[in-house]
Design a protein around this motif. Structure first.
Motif, PDB file in Angstrom:
ATOM      1  N   TYR A  10       0.818  -1.212   0.000  1.00  0.00           N
ATOM      2  CA  TYR A  10       0.000   0.000   0.000  1.00  0.00           C
ATOM      3  C   TYR A  10       0.851   1.262   0.000  1.00  0.00           C
ATOM      4  N   MET A  11       1.847   1.321   0.847  1.00  0.00           N
ATOM      5  CA  MET A  11       2.639   2.546   0.967  1.00  0.00           C
ATOM      6  C   MET A  11       3.463   2.814  -0.288  1.00  0.00           C
ATOM      7  N   ALA A  12       4.038   1.782  -0.881  1.00  0.00           N
ATOM      8  CA  ALA A  12       4.922   1.964  -2.042  1.00  0.00           C
ATOM      9  C   ALA A  12       4.150   2.201  -3.333  1.00  0.00           C
ATOM     10  N   ALA A  13       2.921   1.743  -3.401  1.00  0.00           N
ATOM     11  CA  ALA A  13       2.131   1.901  -4.637  1.00  0.00           C
ATOM     12  C   ALA A  13       1.786   3.359  -4.859  1.00  0.00           C
ATOM     13  N   SER A  14       1.816   3.777  -6.110  1.00  0.00           N
ATOM     14  CA  SER A  14       1.477   5.160  -6.448  1.00  0.00           C
ATOM     15  C   SER A  14       0.276   5.198  -7.386  1.00  0.00           C
ATOM     16  N   MET A  15      -0.462   6.282  -7.303  1.00  0.00           N
ATOM     17  CA  MET A  15      -1.613   6.455  -8.181  1.00  0.00           C
ATOM     18  C   MET A  15      -1.167   6.590  -9.637  1.00  0.00           C
ATOM     19  N   ASP A  16       0.035   7.105  -9.852  1.00  0.00           N
ATOM     20  CA  ASP A  16       0.545   7.247 -11.218  1.00  0.00           C
ATOM     21  C   ASP A  16       0.697   5.877 -11.884  1.00  0.00           C
ATOM     22  N   GLU A  17       1.321   4.926 -11.166  1.00  0.00           N
ATOM     23  CA  GLU A  17       1.530   3.624 -11.789  1.00  0.00           C
ATOM     24  C   GLU A  17       0.220   2.846 -11.916  1.00  0.00           C
TER      25      GLU A  17
END
Length: 233
Positions: free
Chosen positions: A31-38
């Protein structure tokens, strides 16, 4: 010739596409590492569109939890044939559970690992799913304990009316909690251990759990040894 109009994708379909991308990203990166961009790039949409549909990263993650929890519960319920013996229903439910978690490792990672470690409201979403599964297993154990075993025509024991060993309600609840907890841990292990099929995982848990449950239903519970006397001083 006039220009050809491109049919717009329905909102519900587009939203599922975003959720598919989010589940994969959250499940593999956390959750923390995931980005909305990717997530937007993987879904093939713009980041503003993701925010328009799902408001925020937190809302998107909650939507992923709810969808994955609902599909897991539906997979287990649809895999069980009502009217069969409790052991058969438990076997079919476990097979359905392990099959679904093996086929959807990213979704299972979200439910089993990610959602539980990032506080409310994520943990509450998973707790609600778990309570439903525990209630389902509790009913199976209660039915088995009430009906006991009688031999089938093939010589294999199944549910019948020979015994009626009433298990205390708290013991039935504890057994269900233990069984669900074991299934969760075993699914996490099976998903990272090469060569372990869903059927093998289900058989492992049945061999571990059902023999003990069978003894309880036959009125042969294991009893702990008496407490050791306090050593003389």
């Amino acid at each position: 010739m006039g220009s050809v109009k491109t049919k717009r994708m329905p909102r519900a379909v587009r939203e599922q596409q975003m959720l598919d991308a989010a589940v994969k990203t959250f499940g593999q990166r956390g959750y923390m590492a995931a980005s909305m961009d990717e997530i937007a790039e993987l879904a093939g949409v713009s980041k503003p569109l993701v925010y328009l549909y799902l408001n925020s990263k937190e809302s998107l993650f909650s939507a992923c939890i709810r969808r994955e929890a609902a599909t897991l519960i539906e997979a287990v319920r649809s895999g069980v044939r009502p009217g069969t013996g409790a052991d058969h229903q438990l076997w079919e439910g476990l097979q359905a559970f392990f099959t679904h978690t093996a086929r959807n490792p990213d979704g299972w990672a979200i439910l089993h690992l990610q959602a539980r470690t990032h506080g409310e409201p994520f943990a509450a979403e998973v707790a609600a799913m778990r309570e439903e599964i525990v209630a389902f297993v509790t009913r199976l154990i209660a039915v088995a304990a009430r009906d006991g075993h009688t031999p089938c025509s093939n010589g294999v024991e199944s549910l019948g009316e020979q015994h009626d060993p009433e298990l205390p309600e708290h013991e039935v609840a504890g057994l269900a909690e233990a069984l669900v907890g074991a299934a969760e841990s075993l699914a996490a292990w099976a998903n990272v251990t090469p060569g372990v099929s869903a059927r093998q995982a289900a058989a492992t848990l049945m061999n571990f759990a059902w023999a003990g449950l069978g003894n309880l239903m036959e009125g042969r519970p294991w009893s702990p040894p008496p407490p050791r006397a306090e050593a003389a001083r």
